[in-house]
Design a protein around this motif. Sequence first.
Motif, PDB file in Angstrom:
ATOM      1  N   GLN A 182       0.825  -1.213   0.000  1.00  0.00           N
ATOM      2  CA  GLN A 182       0.000   0.000   0.000  1.00  0.00           C
ATOM      3  C   GLN A 182       0.861   1.266   0.000  1.00  0.00           C
ATOM      4  O   GLN A 182       0.475   2.284  -0.559  1.00  0.00           O
ATOM      5  N   GLN A 183       2.029   1.209   0.622  1.00  0.00           N
ATOM      6  CA  GLN A 183       2.943   2.349   0.575  1.00  0.00           C
ATOM      7  C   GLN A 183       3.417   2.592  -0.857  1.00  0.00           C
ATOM      8  O   GLN A 183       3.526   3.723  -1.294  1.00  0.00           O
ATOM      9  N   TYR A 184       3.679   1.510  -1.574  1.00  0.00           N
ATOM     10  CA  TYR A 184       4.056   1.649  -2.978  1.00  0.00           C
ATOM     11  C   TYR A 184       2.893   2.196  -3.802  1.00  0.00           C
ATOM     12  O   TYR A 184       3.096   2.985  -4.725  1.00  0.00           O
ATOM     13  N   MET A 185       1.679   1.792  -3.471  1.00  0.00           N
ATOM     14  CA  MET A 185       0.510   2.292  -4.202  1.00  0.00           C
ATOM     15  C   MET A 185       0.352   3.795  -3.997  1.00  0.00           C
ATOM     16  O   MET A 185      -0.005   4.511  -4.931  1.00  0.00           O
ATOM     17  N   LEU A 186       0.618   4.273  -2.800  1.00  0.00           N
ATOM     18  CA  LEU A 186       0.587   5.727  -2.568  1.00  0.00           C
ATOM     19  C   LEU A 186       1.623   6.421  -3.443  1.00  0.00           C
ATOM     20  O   LEU A 186       1.370   7.481  -4.025  1.00  0.00           O
ATOM     21  N   LEU A 187       2.785   5.822  -3.533  1.00  0.00           N
ATOM     22  CA  LEU A 187       3.855   6.364  -4.362  1.00  0.00           C
ATOM     23  C   LEU A 187       3.440   6.371  -5.836  1.00  0.00           C
ATOM     24  O   LEU A 187       3.665   7.351  -6.551  1.00  0.00           O
ATOM     25  N   VAL A 188       2.809   5.303  -6.290  1.00  0.00           N
ATOM     26  CA  VAL A 188       2.341   5.218  -7.679  1.00  0.00           C
ATOM     27  C   VAL A 188       1.389   6.374  -7.973  1.00  0.00           C
ATOM     28  O   VAL A 188       1.535   7.083  -8.970  1.00  0.00           O
ATOM     29  N   LYS A 189       0.426   6.558  -7.096  1.00  0.00           N
ATOM     30  CA  LYS A 189      -0.593   7.600  -7.323  1.00  0.00           C
ATOM     31  C   LYS A 189       0.027   8.990  -7.324  1.00  0.00           C
ATOM     32  O   LYS A 189      -0.339   9.832  -8.151  1.00  0.00           O
ATOM     33  N   LYS A 190       0.976   9.229  -6.428  1.00  0.00           N
ATOM     34  CA  LYS A 190       1.655  10.527  -6.416  1.00  0.00           C
ATOM     35  C   LYS A 190       2.440  10.732  -7.701  1.00  0.00           C
ATOM     36  O   LYS A 190       2.424  11.820  -8.283  1.00  0.00           O
ATOM     37  N   ALA A 191       3.125   9.702  -8.142  1.00  0.00           N
ATOM     38  CA  ALA A 191       3.936   9.815  -9.359  1.00  0.00           C
ATOM     39  C   ALA A 191       3.058  10.088 -10.575  1.00  0.00           C
ATOM     40  O   ALA A 191       3.400  10.912 -11.422  1.00  0.00           O
ATOM     41  N   ILE A 192       1.921   9.420 -10.660  1.00  0.00           N
ATOM     42  CA  ILE A 192       1.027   9.619 -11.799  1.00  0.00           C
ATOM     43  C   ILE A 192       0.487  11.046 -11.814  1.00  0.00           C
ATOM     44  O   ILE A 192       0.349  11.640 -12.883  1.00  0.00           O
ATOM     45  N   THR A 193       0.221  11.623 -10.651  1.00  0.00           N
ATOM     46  CA  THR A 193      -0.325  12.981 -10.623  1.00  0.00           C
ATOM     47  C   THR A 193       0.626  14.010 -11.213  1.00  0.00           C
ATOM     48  O   THR A 193       0.189  15.059 -11.663  1.00  0.00           O
ATOM     49  N   VAL A 194       1.913  13.715 -11.233  1.00  0.00           N
ATOM     50  CA  VAL A 194       2.889  14.645 -11.822  1.00  0.00           C
ATOM     51  C   VAL A 194       3.508  14.071 -13.102  1.00  0.00           C
ATOM     52  O   VAL A 194       4.574  14.497 -13.526  1.00  0.00           O
ATOM     53  N   SER A 195       2.833  13.095 -13.680  1.00  0.00           N
ATOM     54  CA  SER A 195       3.254  12.482 -14.948  1.00  0.00           C
ATOM     55  C   SER A 195       4.642  11.846 -14.883  1.00  0.00           C
ATOM     56  O   SER A 195       5.367  11.806 -15.867  1.00  0.00           O
ATOM     57  N   ASP A 196       4.999  11.323 -13.716  1.00  0.00           N
ATOM     58  CA  ASP A 196       6.269  10.605 -13.552  1.00  0.00           C
ATOM     59  C   ASP A 196       5.961   9.113 -13.717  1.00  0.00           C
ATOM     60  O   ASP A 196       5.899   8.357 -12.757  1.00  0.00           O
ATOM     61  N   TYR A 197       5.756   8.706 -14.960  1.00  0.00           N
ATOM     62  CA  TYR A 197       5.277   7.352 -15.240  1.00  0.00           C
ATOM     63  C   TYR A 197       6.329   6.283 -14.993  1.00  0.00           C
ATOM     64  O   TYR A 197       5.991   5.155 -14.676  1.00  0.00           O
ATOM     65  N   LYS A 198       7.589   6.637 -15.115  1.00  0.00           N
ATOM     66  CA  LYS A 198       8.646   5.662 -14.849  1.00  0.00           C
ATOM     67  C   LYS A 198       8.636   5.269 -13.372  1.00  0.00           C
ATOM     68  O   LYS A 198       8.686   4.084 -13.033  1.00  0.00           O
ATOM     69  N   THR A 199       8.565   6.247 -12.501  1.00  0.00           N
ATOM     70  CA  THR A 199       8.493   5.947 -11.068  1.00  0.00           C
ATOM     71  C   THR A 199       7.208   5.203 -10.749  1.00  0.00           C
ATOM     72  O   THR A 199       7.214   4.253  -9.963  1.00  0.00           O
TER      73      THR A 199
END
Length: 182
Positions: free
Chosen positions: A33-50
């Motif tokens: 779930q911590q990684y999922m939070l990171l995924v969602k944050k990254a997507i919001t700033v278009s950091d698709y690699k992260t």
Amino acid sequence: IQTSSAGRLDWKTDTFPSASSDVLSPSMRTDPQQYMLLVKKAITVSDYKTAYQAASKAITLNPRLAEAYLLRGKSRYLMSHGNEAESIRDLQTAIKLNPRLDEAYEYLGMIHDSQKEYGKALDALSAGLKQYPRSSSLLECRASVYGTIGESEKALNDYTALIKCMPSRTSNYIKRAAQLER
């Protein structure tokens, strides 16, 4: 969250390190779930690699996490074209694990549409509409595909349904009018 000049997340100002960091907190190493939070944050700033990397780690920790497959497939597709086959596999896995993820159907439809596989696009979007008959994004995507292949009546039906779902959205009337004009 701040972004660097390259558009990637600046993890020095955030509470989460990047997914590729060698120095991950012990809780992140075991908590998908911590990684999922990171995924969602990254997507919001278009950091698709992260987002892709963090979703992959979440899947490693919990291979039954449907949303992680959805977000990894989405990230793969948005990172660059050329990852469509892998994106499709992730999105199909997400749907198998949780058929109620409407965004998975939407991205499957978009990918197949971009590859001019209109039958597959319509199949994916129609399957999503069976789950969510009033999904504006699925209706809009399917109407567009119908319009592309010359199925005007079906496109009009979807645009009409879209207007019923969102009567205050002016662009829906414009799209329907454009379809009528064709």
